[in-house]
Design an enzyme around this catalytic site. Structure first.
Site: not given
Length: 480
Positions: A241, A416, A383
Protein backbone atom coordinates in the site's frame (compact mmCIF):
# COMPACT_ATOMS: atom_id res chain seq x y z
CA UNK A 1 9.86 28.34 11.29
CA UNK A 2 12.85 26.02 11.65
CA UNK A 3 14.43 25.88 15.08
CA UNK A 4 18.08 26.92 15.09
CA UNK A 5 20.53 24.04 14.75
CA UNK A 6 22.73 23.16 17.68
CA UNK A 7 25.97 21.20 17.80
CA UNK A 8 28.15 19.62 20.42
CA UNK A 9 31.93 19.70 20.44
CA UNK A 10 34.03 18.71 17.44
CA UNK A 11 34.22 15.05 18.53
CA UNK A 12 30.51 14.64 19.00
CA UNK A 13 27.95 13.08 16.74
CA UNK A 14 26.38 15.80 14.62
CA UNK A 15 22.94 16.49 16.05
CA UNK A 16 19.79 17.77 14.56
CA UNK A 17 16.99 20.30 14.75
CA UNK A 18 13.41 20.00 13.59
CA UNK A 19 12.65 21.02 10.01
CA UNK A 20 8.94 21.61 10.15
CA UNK A 21 9.13 22.93 13.72
CA UNK A 22 5.48 22.23 14.41
CA UNK A 23 3.98 20.76 17.57
CA UNK A 24 0.49 19.62 16.84
CA UNK A 25 -2.61 18.97 18.85
CA UNK A 26 -2.22 15.27 18.15
CA UNK A 27 1.01 15.19 20.19
CA UNK A 28 -0.06 17.75 22.76
CA UNK A 29 -0.19 14.93 25.29
CA UNK A 30 3.59 14.86 25.03
CA UNK A 31 3.85 18.55 25.79
CA UNK A 32 1.77 18.09 28.93
CA UNK A 33 3.77 15.08 29.98
CA UNK A 34 7.06 16.90 29.45
CA UNK A 35 6.30 19.15 32.38
CA UNK A 36 6.53 16.07 34.59
CA UNK A 37 9.96 15.08 33.36
CA UNK A 38 13.14 15.88 35.26
CA UNK A 39 15.85 13.93 33.44
CA UNK A 40 17.17 14.03 29.87
CA UNK A 41 17.65 11.02 27.65
CA UNK A 42 21.02 10.26 26.05
CA UNK A 43 20.89 9.94 22.28
CA UNK A 44 24.63 9.88 21.55
CA UNK A 45 27.64 8.00 22.94
CA UNK A 46 28.66 8.90 26.47
CA UNK A 47 31.61 10.91 25.18
CA UNK A 48 29.28 13.43 23.59
CA UNK A 49 25.92 14.07 25.18
CA UNK A 50 23.86 16.54 23.12
CA UNK A 51 21.44 18.89 24.77
CA UNK A 52 17.92 17.48 24.51
CA UNK A 53 14.59 18.82 25.73
CA UNK A 54 13.22 17.12 28.85
CA UNK A 55 11.80 13.67 28.21
CA UNK A 56 8.00 13.62 28.27
CA UNK A 57 7.37 11.27 31.16
CA UNK A 58 6.82 8.43 30.89
CA UNK A 59 7.21 8.49 27.10
CA UNK A 60 10.14 9.03 24.77
CA UNK A 61 10.20 12.35 22.92
CA UNK A 62 8.66 12.17 19.47
CA UNK A 63 10.57 13.58 16.48
CA UNK A 64 8.75 16.88 16.93
CA UNK A 65 10.50 17.18 20.30
CA UNK A 66 13.62 15.14 19.51
CA UNK A 67 15.25 18.12 17.86
CA UNK A 68 18.80 16.82 18.34
CA UNK A 69 18.57 13.97 15.85
CA UNK A 70 16.18 14.54 13.00
CA UNK A 71 17.42 17.65 11.21
CA UNK A 72 21.12 18.38 10.67
CA UNK A 73 22.33 21.85 9.78
CA UNK A 74 22.17 22.78 6.09
CA UNK A 75 25.95 22.97 5.74
CA UNK A 76 26.35 19.44 7.12
CA UNK A 77 23.77 18.12 4.66
CA UNK A 78 25.34 19.97 1.75
CA UNK A 79 28.75 18.47 2.51
CA UNK A 80 27.41 14.90 2.70
CA UNK A 81 26.91 12.40 -0.11
CA UNK A 82 23.55 10.66 -0.59
CA UNK A 83 23.31 7.91 1.99
CA UNK A 84 26.17 9.25 4.09
CA UNK A 85 25.58 8.77 7.82
CA UNK A 86 25.44 11.99 9.84
CA UNK A 87 24.47 10.60 13.25
CA UNK A 88 23.77 7.22 14.80
CA UNK A 89 22.39 5.96 18.10
CA UNK A 90 21.27 2.63 19.56
CA UNK A 91 17.58 2.25 20.32
CA UNK A 92 15.33 -0.24 22.04
CA UNK A 93 12.30 -1.49 20.12
CA UNK A 94 9.10 -2.75 21.66
CA UNK A 95 5.99 -4.64 20.60
CA UNK A 96 3.04 -2.35 21.31
CA UNK A 97 5.76 0.05 22.56
CA UNK A 98 5.81 -1.89 25.84
CA UNK A 99 7.27 -5.40 25.48
CA UNK A 100 11.01 -5.25 24.63
CA UNK A 101 11.93 -6.78 21.29
CA UNK A 102 15.15 -8.84 21.66
CA UNK A 103 17.08 -7.58 18.65
CA UNK A 104 19.93 -5.12 18.06
CA UNK A 105 18.73 -1.83 16.62
CA UNK A 106 20.04 1.62 15.78
CA UNK A 107 18.70 4.78 14.24
CA UNK A 108 20.76 6.36 11.48
CA UNK A 109 20.43 9.95 10.35
CA UNK A 110 21.71 10.41 6.82
CA UNK A 111 21.57 12.67 3.81
CA UNK A 112 19.08 12.00 1.01
CA UNK A 113 17.67 13.97 -1.92
CA UNK A 114 14.26 15.44 -2.68
CA UNK A 115 12.52 15.58 -6.05
CA UNK A 116 14.26 18.86 -6.92
CA UNK A 117 17.73 17.43 -6.37
CA UNK A 118 18.20 19.22 -3.04
CA UNK A 119 19.78 17.56 0.00
CA UNK A 120 17.36 16.58 2.76
CA UNK A 121 17.75 14.78 6.09
CA UNK A 122 16.42 11.26 6.48
CA UNK A 123 16.28 8.61 9.21
CA UNK A 124 16.15 4.84 9.06
CA UNK A 125 15.98 2.22 11.79
CA UNK A 126 18.41 -0.62 11.12
CA UNK A 127 17.87 -3.91 12.92
CA UNK A 128 19.63 -7.25 13.05
CA UNK A 129 19.23 -10.49 14.98
CA UNK A 130 21.51 -10.72 17.98
CA UNK A 131 24.68 -12.76 17.76
CA UNK A 132 27.14 -13.41 14.98
CA UNK A 133 25.98 -14.71 11.60
CA UNK A 134 27.80 -17.62 9.98
CA UNK A 135 27.96 -15.62 6.75
CA UNK A 136 27.04 -12.06 5.75
CA UNK A 137 23.34 -11.45 6.19
CA UNK A 138 21.14 -10.18 3.38
CA UNK A 139 19.39 -6.87 3.99
CA UNK A 140 15.67 -6.34 3.55
CA UNK A 141 14.44 -2.74 3.33
CA UNK A 142 10.86 -2.71 4.63
CA UNK A 143 8.82 0.34 3.65
CA UNK A 144 5.88 0.60 6.02
CA UNK A 145 2.52 2.05 4.99
CA UNK A 146 2.98 5.17 7.10
CA UNK A 147 0.23 7.07 5.22
CA UNK A 148 0.33 9.90 7.74
CA UNK A 149 1.13 13.59 8.00
CA UNK A 150 3.27 13.94 11.12
CA UNK A 151 6.71 12.80 12.24
CA UNK A 152 5.41 11.04 15.35
CA UNK A 153 3.68 8.59 12.99
CA UNK A 154 7.02 7.55 11.44
CA UNK A 155 8.42 4.04 11.95
CA UNK A 156 11.50 5.32 13.81
CA UNK A 157 9.18 6.48 16.59
CA UNK A 158 6.33 3.98 16.28
CA UNK A 159 8.62 0.95 16.76
CA UNK A 160 10.42 2.29 19.83
CA UNK A 161 9.91 0.94 23.31
CA UNK A 162 8.59 3.77 25.45
CA UNK A 163 6.98 5.70 22.60
CA UNK A 164 3.37 6.79 22.94
CA UNK A 165 1.54 3.57 21.97
CA UNK A 166 0.44 3.54 18.37
CA UNK A 167 -3.19 2.61 19.16
CA UNK A 168 -3.30 6.02 20.86
CA UNK A 169 -1.51 8.07 18.20
CA UNK A 170 -3.38 6.37 15.36
CA UNK A 171 -0.21 5.08 13.65
CA UNK A 172 -1.98 1.75 13.21
CA UNK A 173 -0.34 0.67 9.95
CA UNK A 174 3.27 1.14 11.09
CA UNK A 175 2.46 -0.37 14.46
CA UNK A 176 0.91 -3.50 12.99
CA UNK A 177 3.60 -3.87 10.33
CA UNK A 178 6.28 -4.03 13.01
CA UNK A 179 5.17 -7.65 13.35
CA UNK A 180 6.09 -8.15 9.68
CA UNK A 181 9.51 -6.66 10.40
CA UNK A 182 9.91 -9.20 13.19
CA UNK A 183 8.90 -11.97 10.79
CA UNK A 184 11.67 -10.86 8.42
CA UNK A 185 14.17 -10.80 11.29
CA UNK A 186 13.04 -14.34 12.17
CA UNK A 187 14.49 -15.41 8.82
CA UNK A 188 17.91 -14.28 10.03
CA UNK A 189 17.92 -11.22 7.77
CA UNK A 190 19.04 -7.71 8.63
CA UNK A 191 16.37 -5.06 8.14
CA UNK A 192 16.25 -1.34 7.32
CA UNK A 193 12.99 0.53 8.00
CA UNK A 194 13.24 4.07 6.59
CA UNK A 195 11.08 7.03 7.51
CA UNK A 196 10.46 7.27 3.78
CA UNK A 197 8.04 10.20 3.86
CA UNK A 198 10.94 12.49 4.68
CA UNK A 199 11.23 15.66 6.76
CA UNK A 200 8.02 17.12 5.30
CA UNK A 201 6.01 13.95 6.06
CA UNK A 202 5.11 13.98 2.37
CA UNK A 203 2.74 11.03 2.14
CA UNK A 204 2.26 9.89 -1.50
CA UNK A 205 5.35 11.70 -2.85
CA UNK A 206 6.86 8.61 -4.43
CA UNK A 207 10.12 9.95 -5.93
CA UNK A 208 11.18 11.39 -2.56
CA UNK A 209 10.25 8.17 -0.75
CA UNK A 210 12.16 6.11 -3.31
CA UNK A 211 15.37 8.08 -2.85
CA UNK A 212 15.10 8.01 0.92
CA UNK A 213 14.66 4.22 0.73
CA UNK A 214 17.72 3.72 -1.46
CA UNK A 215 19.85 6.05 0.64
CA UNK A 216 18.70 4.20 3.77
CA UNK A 217 20.07 1.00 2.23
CA UNK A 218 23.36 2.78 1.52
CA UNK A 219 23.52 3.97 5.12
CA UNK A 220 22.78 0.48 6.49
CA UNK A 221 25.48 -1.10 4.32
CA UNK A 222 28.05 1.38 5.61
CA UNK A 223 27.12 1.11 9.29
CA UNK A 224 29.76 -1.18 10.78
CA UNK A 225 27.68 -2.59 13.69
CA UNK A 226 25.27 -4.15 11.18
CA UNK A 227 28.10 -6.48 10.03
CA UNK A 228 26.97 -6.38 6.41
CA UNK A 229 29.15 -6.91 3.35
CA UNK A 230 29.04 -3.30 2.15
CA UNK A 231 28.00 -2.90 -1.48
CA UNK A 232 28.29 -6.68 -1.88
CA UNK A 233 25.27 -7.10 0.43
CA UNK A 234 22.35 -8.82 -1.22
CA UNK A 235 19.37 -6.50 -0.83
CA UNK A 236 15.62 -6.95 -1.04
CA UNK A 237 12.89 -4.33 -0.79
CA UNK A 238 9.31 -4.85 0.33
CA UNK A 239 6.26 -2.66 0.82
CA UNK A 240 2.47 -2.79 0.81
CA UNK A 241 0.00 0.00 0.00
CA UNK A 242 1.62 3.28 1.07
CA UNK A 243 4.83 1.31 1.55
CA UNK A 244 4.55 0.12 -2.04
CA UNK A 245 4.70 3.76 -3.18
CA UNK A 246 8.20 4.03 -1.72
CA UNK A 247 9.17 0.51 -2.83
CA UNK A 248 7.93 0.88 -6.40
CA UNK A 249 9.62 4.23 -6.93
CA UNK A 250 12.84 2.95 -5.36
CA UNK A 251 12.80 0.01 -7.77
CA UNK A 252 12.35 2.33 -10.77
CA UNK A 253 15.02 4.77 -9.54
CA UNK A 254 17.64 2.23 -8.45
CA UNK A 255 19.48 1.90 -11.77
CA UNK A 256 19.99 5.65 -12.14
CA UNK A 257 20.17 6.79 -8.52
CA UNK A 258 21.92 3.92 -6.70
CA UNK A 259 23.39 1.58 -9.34
CA UNK A 260 25.97 0.15 -6.94
CA UNK A 261 23.32 -1.60 -4.81
CA UNK A 262 22.90 -5.34 -5.38
CA UNK A 263 19.09 -5.48 -5.23
CA UNK A 264 18.15 -9.09 -5.91
CA UNK A 265 14.38 -8.83 -5.56
CA UNK A 266 11.47 -6.52 -4.77
CA UNK A 267 8.00 -7.39 -3.47
CA UNK A 268 5.14 -4.90 -3.57
CA UNK A 269 1.41 -5.27 -3.01
CA UNK A 270 -1.67 -3.07 -3.01
CA UNK A 271 0.40 -0.66 -5.09
CA UNK A 272 -0.98 2.88 -5.59
CA UNK A 273 0.41 3.12 -9.11
CA UNK A 274 -1.52 6.25 -10.13
CA UNK A 275 -2.60 9.00 -7.71
CA UNK A 276 -5.28 10.40 -10.04
CA UNK A 277 -6.98 7.00 -10.09
CA UNK A 278 -6.92 6.92 -6.30
CA UNK A 279 -8.66 10.29 -6.13
CA UNK A 280 -11.34 9.25 -8.63
CA UNK A 281 -11.90 5.97 -6.81
CA UNK A 282 -12.11 7.61 -3.36
CA UNK A 283 -14.32 10.52 -4.33
CA UNK A 284 -17.58 10.21 -2.33
CA UNK A 285 -16.34 6.84 -1.03
CA UNK A 286 -14.97 5.25 2.13
CA UNK A 287 -11.36 5.96 1.18
CA UNK A 288 -11.75 9.72 0.80
CA UNK A 289 -10.21 10.37 4.23
CA UNK A 290 -6.90 8.68 3.57
CA UNK A 291 -6.70 9.91 -0.03
CA UNK A 292 -7.21 13.49 1.16
CA UNK A 293 -4.13 12.98 3.33
CA UNK A 294 -2.23 11.86 0.24
CA UNK A 295 -3.20 15.08 -1.55
CA UNK A 296 -1.89 17.11 1.39
CA UNK A 297 1.29 15.04 1.52
CA UNK A 298 2.04 15.35 -2.19
CA UNK A 299 1.57 19.12 -2.03
CA UNK A 300 4.25 19.38 0.63
CA UNK A 301 6.90 18.44 -1.94
CA UNK A 302 5.40 20.44 -4.82
CA UNK A 303 5.06 24.21 -4.32
CA UNK A 304 2.98 24.64 -7.49
CA UNK A 305 0.48 22.01 -6.36
CA UNK A 306 0.35 23.60 -2.91
CA UNK A 307 -0.38 27.00 -4.49
CA UNK A 308 -3.07 25.45 -6.70
CA UNK A 309 -4.79 23.92 -3.67
CA UNK A 310 -4.55 27.14 -1.70
CA UNK A 311 -6.00 29.11 -4.61
CA UNK A 312 -8.90 26.80 -5.45
CA UNK A 313 -10.01 25.07 -2.24
CA UNK A 314 -13.29 26.23 -0.73
CA UNK A 315 -13.74 27.05 3.00
CA UNK A 316 -15.14 23.60 3.86
CA UNK A 317 -12.22 21.87 2.17
CA UNK A 318 -9.75 24.20 3.83
CA UNK A 319 -11.19 23.37 7.24
CA UNK A 320 -11.08 19.64 6.48
CA UNK A 321 -7.49 19.75 5.28
CA UNK A 322 -6.48 21.78 8.33
CA UNK A 323 -8.13 19.20 10.61
CA UNK A 324 -6.26 16.34 8.92
CA UNK A 325 -2.90 18.10 8.91
CA UNK A 326 -0.46 16.28 11.22
CA UNK A 327 -2.70 13.30 12.01
CA UNK A 328 -1.67 9.66 11.85
CA UNK A 329 -3.43 7.37 9.42
CA UNK A 330 -5.98 5.88 11.82
CA UNK A 331 -7.49 9.17 12.88
CA UNK A 332 -7.05 10.83 9.50
CA UNK A 333 -8.83 8.00 7.66
CA UNK A 334 -11.70 8.05 10.14
CA UNK A 335 -12.17 11.80 9.88
CA UNK A 336 -15.14 12.48 7.58
CA UNK A 337 -15.04 9.73 4.93
CA UNK A 338 -17.46 9.63 1.96
CA UNK A 339 -16.61 13.20 0.95
CA UNK A 340 -16.60 14.78 -2.49
CA UNK A 341 -12.89 15.58 -2.61
CA UNK A 342 -12.97 17.11 -6.07
CA UNK A 343 -16.00 19.18 -5.11
CA UNK A 344 -13.88 21.11 -2.60
CA UNK A 345 -11.85 22.60 -5.46
CA UNK A 346 -13.38 25.56 -7.28
CA UNK A 347 -12.26 24.89 -10.84
CA UNK A 348 -13.82 24.83 -14.27
CA UNK A 349 -14.26 21.13 -14.94
CA UNK A 350 -12.41 18.20 -13.39
CA UNK A 351 -9.54 19.51 -11.21
CA UNK A 352 -7.48 16.45 -12.10
CA UNK A 353 -7.33 17.74 -15.67
CA UNK A 354 -5.88 21.10 -14.66
CA UNK A 355 -2.37 21.50 -16.18
CA UNK A 356 -0.81 22.17 -12.77
CA UNK A 357 -2.34 19.00 -11.30
CA UNK A 358 -1.44 16.87 -14.30
CA UNK A 359 2.15 18.07 -14.16
CA UNK A 360 2.31 17.41 -10.41
CA UNK A 361 0.84 13.91 -10.57
CA UNK A 362 2.86 12.74 -13.56
CA UNK A 363 6.06 11.94 -11.62
CA UNK A 364 4.01 10.13 -8.97
CA UNK A 365 2.81 7.52 -11.48
CA UNK A 366 4.60 4.16 -11.65
CA UNK A 367 5.42 2.34 -14.86
CA UNK A 368 7.62 4.86 -16.63
CA UNK A 369 10.85 2.88 -16.15
CA UNK A 370 11.22 -0.89 -15.96
CA UNK A 371 13.19 -1.91 -12.84
CA UNK A 372 16.35 -3.89 -13.48
CA UNK A 373 15.68 -6.47 -10.78
CA UNK A 374 13.03 -9.22 -10.34
CA UNK A 375 9.65 -8.03 -9.05
CA UNK A 376 6.92 -9.87 -7.20
CA UNK A 377 3.70 -7.84 -7.50
CA UNK A 378 0.38 -8.83 -5.91
CA UNK A 379 -2.98 -7.10 -5.71
CA UNK A 380 -6.58 -7.70 -4.75
CA UNK A 381 -8.80 -7.62 -7.82
CA UNK A 382 -11.78 -6.13 -5.89
CA UNK A 383 -9.57 -3.70 -3.93
CA UNK A 384 -11.89 -0.93 -2.66
CA UNK A 385 -9.12 1.59 -1.92
CA UNK A 386 -6.42 1.10 -4.55
CA UNK A 387 -7.96 0.22 -7.93
CA UNK A 388 -6.31 -2.60 -9.81
CA UNK A 389 -6.49 -1.01 -13.27
CA UNK A 390 -3.38 1.18 -12.87
CA UNK A 391 -1.47 -1.81 -11.46
CA UNK A 392 -2.35 -3.85 -14.54
CA UNK A 393 -1.16 -0.92 -16.66
CA UNK A 394 2.07 -0.64 -14.65
CA UNK A 395 2.86 -4.33 -15.11
CA UNK A 396 2.00 -4.14 -18.82
CA UNK A 397 4.32 -1.15 -19.20
CA UNK A 398 7.16 -2.96 -17.46
CA UNK A 399 6.68 -6.07 -19.53
CA UNK A 400 6.53 -4.16 -22.82
CA UNK A 401 10.25 -3.46 -22.46
CA UNK A 402 13.22 -5.76 -22.69
CA UNK A 403 14.74 -7.11 -19.50
CA UNK A 404 11.52 -7.15 -17.48
CA UNK A 405 11.19 -9.81 -14.79
CA UNK A 406 7.77 -9.62 -13.15
CA UNK A 407 5.71 -12.19 -11.27
CA UNK A 408 2.21 -10.75 -10.85
CA UNK A 409 -0.51 -12.41 -8.75
CA UNK A 410 -4.12 -11.18 -8.65
CA UNK A 411 -6.22 -12.35 -5.71
CA UNK A 412 -9.97 -12.42 -6.40
CA UNK A 413 -11.43 -13.05 -2.94
CA UNK A 414 -9.60 -10.59 -0.71
CA UNK A 415 -9.69 -6.83 -0.35
CA UNK A 416 -7.11 -4.18 0.41
CA UNK A 417 -6.60 -4.75 4.14
CA UNK A 418 -6.90 -8.53 4.24
CA UNK A 419 -4.53 -9.12 1.33
CA UNK A 420 -1.60 -7.65 3.21
CA UNK A 421 -1.85 -10.31 5.90
CA UNK A 422 -2.73 -13.08 3.47
CA UNK A 423 0.07 -12.38 0.98
CA UNK A 424 2.97 -11.51 3.27
CA UNK A 425 4.12 -15.15 3.71
CA UNK A 426 4.22 -15.54 -0.09
CA UNK A 427 6.43 -12.47 -0.31
CA UNK A 428 8.74 -13.93 2.35
CA UNK A 429 9.02 -17.21 0.45
CA UNK A 430 9.77 -15.39 -2.81
CA UNK A 431 12.48 -13.32 -1.11
CA UNK A 432 13.94 -16.43 0.52
CA UNK A 433 14.59 -17.86 -2.91
CA UNK A 434 16.21 -14.65 -4.14
CA UNK A 435 18.51 -14.48 -1.12
CA UNK A 436 19.32 -18.18 -1.56
CA UNK A 437 20.50 -17.50 -5.09
CA UNK A 438 17.55 -19.18 -6.80
CA UNK A 439 16.96 -17.16 -9.99
CA UNK A 440 13.50 -15.84 -10.66
CA UNK A 441 11.86 -17.28 -13.76
CA UNK A 442 12.73 -15.01 -16.69
CA UNK A 443 10.20 -12.73 -18.32
CA UNK A 444 6.72 -11.88 -17.11
CA UNK A 445 3.89 -14.01 -15.81
CA UNK A 446 0.45 -13.14 -14.43
CA UNK A 447 -1.48 -15.57 -12.24
CA UNK A 448 -5.10 -15.22 -11.10
CA UNK A 449 -5.97 -17.07 -7.89
CA UNK A 450 -9.05 -17.41 -5.77
CA UNK A 451 -7.16 -16.57 -2.58
CA UNK A 452 -3.45 -16.46 -1.83
CA UNK A 453 -4.41 -17.79 1.61
CA UNK A 454 -4.93 -21.23 0.01
CA UNK A 455 -1.23 -21.58 -0.83
CA UNK A 456 -0.17 -24.30 1.62
CA UNK A 457 3.51 -23.52 1.09
CA UNK A 458 3.05 -20.33 3.11
CA UNK A 459 1.64 -21.95 6.25
CA UNK A 460 5.02 -22.88 7.81
CA UNK A 461 6.20 -19.30 7.31
CA UNK A 462 3.48 -18.00 9.59
CA UNK A 463 3.96 -20.82 12.10
CA UNK A 464 7.71 -20.22 12.34
CA UNK A 465 7.43 -16.44 12.40
CA UNK A 466 4.70 -16.43 15.03
CA UNK A 467 6.72 -18.87 17.12
CA UNK A 468 9.76 -16.60 16.95
CA UNK A 469 7.73 -13.51 17.81
CA UNK A 470 6.03 -15.20 20.76
CA UNK A 471 9.40 -16.44 22.00
CA UNK A 472 10.67 -12.88 21.61
CA UNK A 473 7.92 -11.68 23.93
CA UNK A 474 9.57 -13.85 26.59
CA UNK A 475 13.05 -12.55 25.88
CA UNK A 476 14.36 -15.08 23.36
CA UNK A 477 16.39 -13.34 20.61
CA UNK A 478 14.52 -13.19 17.32
CA UNK A 479 16.26 -14.72 14.30
CA UNK A 480 19.44 -15.74 16.11
Amino acid sequence: MPIAARRGDESSVVVLSTRRGRITASVAVLAVASALSVSPVATAPAAAQPAIPPVPAPFLPSPEYDTEFYDPPADVLAAAEPGQIIAARPVELGTLNVVPTPVDAWQLSYRSTNGRGEPIPAVTTVIRPRGEAAEPRPLLSVQMAVDSLAAYCSPSYVMRQGAVPWPVTGAVTSGAQFLEVQAALAQGWAVSVPDHQGPNNAFASGPVAGRITLDGIRAAENFAPMDLAGVATEVGMSGYSGGAIATGHAAELAASYAPELDIVGVTEGGTPAEVAALVNNANNALGSGIVASGIIGASREDPELAQFLDRTIDPAGRALFAAKDDLCVGWSSALLPFLNLKGFLRTDGDPLQDPVVRRALGPLTLGGTTPDMPLYVYHSNPDWLVPIGPVNAMVDAYCSRSGANVTYTRDHFSEHLSLEVIAFPSAILWLRDRFAGVPAAPGCRTTDVGSMALDERTYPVWVDAVGEIVAGLFGEPIGS
